[in-house]
Write a protein that holds these residues in place. Sequence first.
Motif, mmCIF file in Angstrom:
data_model
loop_
_atom_site.group_PDB
_atom_site.id
_atom_site.type_symbol
_atom_site.label_atom_id
_atom_site.label_comp_id
_atom_site.label_asym_id
_atom_site.label_seq_id
_atom_site.Cartn_x
_atom_site.Cartn_y
_atom_site.Cartn_z
ATOM 1 N N GLY A 104 0.792 -1.229 0.000
ATOM 2 C CA GLY A 104 0.000 0.000 0.000
ATOM 3 C C GLY A 104 0.816 1.266 0.000
ATOM 4 N N ASP A 105 2.096 1.199 -0.391
ATOM 5 C CA ASP A 105 2.958 2.374 -0.390
ATOM 6 C C ASP A 105 3.690 2.444 -1.723
ATOM 7 O OD1 ASP A 105 4.812 4.410 0.046
ATOM 8 O OD2 ASP A 105 5.118 3.860 2.140
ATOM 9 N N ILE A 106 3.501 3.554 -2.448
ATOM 10 C CA ILE A 106 4.119 3.705 -3.765
ATOM 11 C C ILE A 106 5.640 3.749 -3.677
ATOM 12 C CG2 ILE A 106 4.122 6.222 -3.811
ATOM 13 C CD1 ILE A 106 3.188 6.032 -6.728
ATOM 14 N N ALA A 107 6.179 4.065 -2.492
ATOM 15 C CA ALA A 107 7.631 4.134 -2.317
ATOM 16 C C ALA A 107 8.264 2.756 -2.167
ATOM 17 C CB ALA A 107 7.976 4.982 -1.098
ATOM 18 N N ILE A 108 7.447 1.725 -1.941
ATOM 19 C CA ILE A 108 7.961 0.362 -1.805
ATOM 20 C C ILE A 108 7.641 -0.396 -3.089
ATOM 21 C CG2 ILE A 108 7.941 -1.742 -0.422
ATOM 22 C CD1 ILE A 108 6.820 -0.096 1.895
ATOM 23 N N GLN A 109 8.674 -0.685 -3.863
ATOM 24 C CA GLN A 109 8.492 -1.351 -5.148
ATOM 25 C C GLN A 109 8.844 -2.826 -5.049
ATOM 26 O OE1 GLN A 109 7.433 0.260 -8.336
ATOM 27 N NE2 GLN A 109 6.657 1.501 -6.627
ATOM 28 N N GLY A 110 8.076 -3.636 -5.765
ATOM 29 C CA GLY A 110 8.318 -5.079 -5.762
ATOM 30 C C GLY A 110 7.102 -5.809 -6.287
ATOM 31 N N LYS A 111 6.860 -6.977 -5.742
ATOM 32 C CA LYS A 111 5.693 -7.756 -6.145
ATOM 33 C C LYS A 111 5.217 -8.605 -4.976
ATOM 34 C CE LYS A 111 8.190 -11.749 -8.063
ATOM 35 N NZ LYS A 111 8.386 -12.600 -9.274
ATOM 36 N N ALA A 112 3.939 -8.923 -4.997
ATOM 37 C CA ALA A 112 3.362 -9.762 -3.951
ATOM 38 C C ALA A 112 3.719 -11.220 -4.229
ATOM 39 C CB ALA A 112 1.858 -9.572 -3.908
ATOM 40 N N VAL A 113 4.058 -11.945 -3.174
ATOM 41 C CA VAL A 113 4.431 -13.355 -3.304
ATOM 42 C C VAL A 113 3.361 -14.264 -2.711
ATOM 43 C CG1 VAL A 113 6.144 -15.103 -2.651
ATOM 44 C CG2 VAL A 113 6.886 -12.809 -3.271
ATOM 45 N N GLY A 114 2.706 -13.791 -1.665
ATOM 46 C CA GLY A 114 1.696 -14.614 -0.999
ATOM 47 C C GLY A 114 2.316 -15.466 0.091
ATOM 48 N N LYS A 115 1.717 -16.593 0.338
ATOM 49 C CA LYS A 115 2.184 -17.464 1.412
ATOM 50 C C LYS A 115 3.472 -18.185 1.028
ATOM 51 C CE LYS A 115 0.701 -21.147 4.533
ATOM 52 N NZ LYS A 115 -0.405 -22.069 4.926
ATOM 53 N N VAL A 116 4.437 -18.133 1.952
ATOM 54 C CA VAL A 116 5.704 -18.841 1.769
ATOM 55 C C VAL A 116 5.800 -19.900 2.863
ATOM 56 C CG1 VAL A 116 8.216 -18.656 1.752
ATOM 57 C CG2 VAL A 116 6.826 -16.827 0.753
ATOM 58 N N PRO A 117 5.686 -21.176 2.514
ATOM 59 C CA PRO A 117 5.764 -22.238 3.537
ATOM 60 C C PRO A 117 7.203 -22.451 3.976
ATOM 61 C CG PRO A 117 5.513 -23.203 1.356
ATOM 62 C CD PRO A 117 5.421 -21.717 1.165
ATOM 63 N N GLN A 130 8.124 -9.443 -2.301
ATOM 64 C CA GLN A 130 9.513 -9.443 -2.763
ATOM 65 C C GLN A 130 9.858 -8.004 -3.148
ATOM 66 O OE1 GLN A 130 10.973 -11.496 -6.498
ATOM 67 N NE2 GLN A 130 11.666 -12.990 -4.976
ATOM 68 N N VAL A 131 10.684 -7.363 -2.345
ATOM 69 C CA VAL A 131 10.974 -5.938 -2.502
ATOM 70 C C VAL A 131 12.206 -5.729 -3.374
ATOM 71 C CG1 VAL A 131 11.508 -3.805 -1.256
ATOM 72 C CG2 VAL A 131 9.956 -5.480 -0.240
ATOM 73 N N THR A 132 12.102 -4.780 -4.311
ATOM 74 C CA THR A 132 13.234 -4.458 -5.198
ATOM 75 C C THR A 132 13.811 -3.073 -4.909
ATOM 76 O OG1 THR A 132 11.670 -3.648 -6.871
ATOM 77 C CG2 THR A 132 12.400 -5.937 -7.054
ATOM 78 N N SER A 133 13.019 -2.165 -4.334
ATOM 79 C CA SER A 133 13.537 -0.837 -3.970
ATOM 80 C C SER A 133 12.634 -0.207 -2.927
ATOM 81 C CB SER A 133 13.629 0.084 -5.196
ATOM 82 O OG SER A 133 12.350 0.470 -5.637
ATOM 83 N N VAL A 134 13.229 0.681 -2.125
ATOM 84 C CA VAL A 134 12.467 1.440 -1.133
ATOM 85 C C VAL A 134 12.912 2.899 -1.216
ATOM 86 C CG1 VAL A 134 12.007 -0.447 0.486
ATOM 87 C CG2 VAL A 134 14.156 0.787 0.645
ATOM 88 N N ARG A 141 19.524 -7.160 -4.523
ATOM 89 C CA ARG A 141 18.799 -8.337 -5.010
ATOM 90 C C ARG A 141 17.393 -8.313 -4.444
ATOM 91 N NH1 ARG A 141 21.004 -13.499 -1.514
ATOM 92 N NH2 ARG A 141 21.873 -12.368 0.268
ATOM 93 N N PRO A 142 16.418 -8.851 -5.160
ATOM 94 C CA PRO A 142 15.052 -8.889 -4.629
ATOM 95 C C PRO A 142 15.030 -9.629 -3.298
ATOM 96 C CG PRO A 142 15.075 -9.451 -6.952
ATOM 97 C CD PRO A 142 16.509 -9.409 -6.523
ATOM 98 N N SER A 143 14.359 -9.026 -2.318
ATOM 99 C CA SER A 143 14.401 -9.573 -0.954
ATOM 100 C C SER A 143 12.990 -9.869 -0.472
ATOM 101 C CB SER A 143 15.082 -8.577 -0.014
ATOM 102 O OG SER A 143 16.395 -8.296 -0.469
ATOM 103 N N THR A 144 12.811 -11.066 0.051
ATOM 104 C CA THR A 144 11.505 -11.521 0.515
ATOM 105 C C THR A 144 11.337 -11.218 1.998
ATOM 106 O OG1 THR A 144 11.558 -13.309 -1.116
ATOM 107 C CG2 THR A 144 9.966 -13.509 0.674
ATOM 108 N N VAL A 171 22.872 8.006 -2.174
ATOM 109 C CA VAL A 171 22.924 6.552 -2.136
ATOM 110 C C VAL A 171 21.901 6.008 -3.121
ATOM 111 C CG1 VAL A 171 21.282 6.468 -0.195
ATOM 112 C CG2 VAL A 171 22.797 4.529 -0.635
ATOM 113 N N VAL A 172 22.308 5.012 -3.892
ATOM 114 C CA VAL A 172 21.430 4.465 -4.923
ATOM 115 C C VAL A 172 21.116 2.988 -4.711
ATOM 116 C CG1 VAL A 172 22.144 6.152 -6.659
ATOM 117 C CG2 VAL A 172 23.406 3.997 -6.440
ATOM 118 N N GLU A 173 21.871 2.335 -3.815
ATOM 119 C CA GLU A 173 21.640 0.892 -3.644
ATOM 120 C C GLU A 173 22.021 0.430 -2.248
ATOM 121 O OE1 GLU A 173 22.634 -2.309 -6.798
ATOM 122 O OE2 GLU A 173 24.241 -2.502 -5.303
ATOM 123 N N LEU A 174 21.207 -0.471 -1.705
ATOM 124 C CA LEU A 174 21.527 -1.173 -0.466
ATOM 125 C C LEU A 174 22.054 -2.548 -0.835
ATOM 126 C CD1 LEU A 174 18.325 -0.487 1.700
ATOM 127 C CD2 LEU A 174 20.402 0.897 1.566
#
Length: 271
Positions: A104-117, A130-134, A141-144, A171-174
């Motif tokens: 729900g935040d435009i500043a957090i870019q990525g994609k929804a993954v759903g349930k991770v067992p 899975q977040v790609t930028s904040v 790297r994409p981080s879950t 700063v451009v990357e973590l």
Amino acid sequence: MTLKVLWIGLLALSATKASAAPLDQSLVPLSRPAESIVLAYAQPTRLRPAMRPESAQVIATAARPLDLPSLGPDTSLMPYKRPKAVEQQALFKKRKLRKGSVCGDIAIQGKAVGKVPGRIKACGIKDAVQVTSVSGVALSRPSTMDCGTAIALNEWVDKSVKPTFRRRGPVVELQVAAHYACRTRNNRTGAKISEHGKGRAIDISGFKMADGEVVTVLNGWRKNPSKKQLTKIWRNACGPFGTVLGPNSDRYHRDHFHLDTARHRRGPYCR
């Protein structure tokens, strides 16, 4: 004949007195002759208003609209509108960001993954992303993680990391050392499940600047000016995150910051 001339003279004299009446005399005195009263009401005098004070004239003059010359395009008081192509490009970029946003935040870019067992009991994430930028800063790297961790990471980057490295960076990357992993704390046998295994932790080992410079926790923690900047952002992480561990905590964290959103009874745990 003489009486008639005298009567006409009296009428003329009464008219002259009536025209010379002071401005603030609104009532006719009772001592005046009746004929003058009749004449005064029959022929009302035209009273001239009193002169306005000089200050009132100045105010009246200032209140008049200025006679400004017509303003052409080069002297317009209103800024030019942006070209339509620029507006469309900005709108397209905003739509793209909104489409790729999560939590729900435009500043957090990525994609929804759903349930991770999880392969181990107590591991896994109910609603993972899975977040790609904040806040405009990319992750190496994409981080879950879960949304609570993504929101905390975004707040920390926006309010602390970016301002701290503004002059040196931007700063451009973590650089992400670890994110979701179903494992125990510090990979020790028999230990409790790590917050990484619940999607509530991320490890950051360095910060990349726009000119290509990389400030690492391992090399910069004890060297100026990196020491001062890294200490500042480590301290500011304590709040958005419930646990913050750095090189001073133990040998397992000498080369990265461990950040997780676990909550403790006594408040944030930061070492």
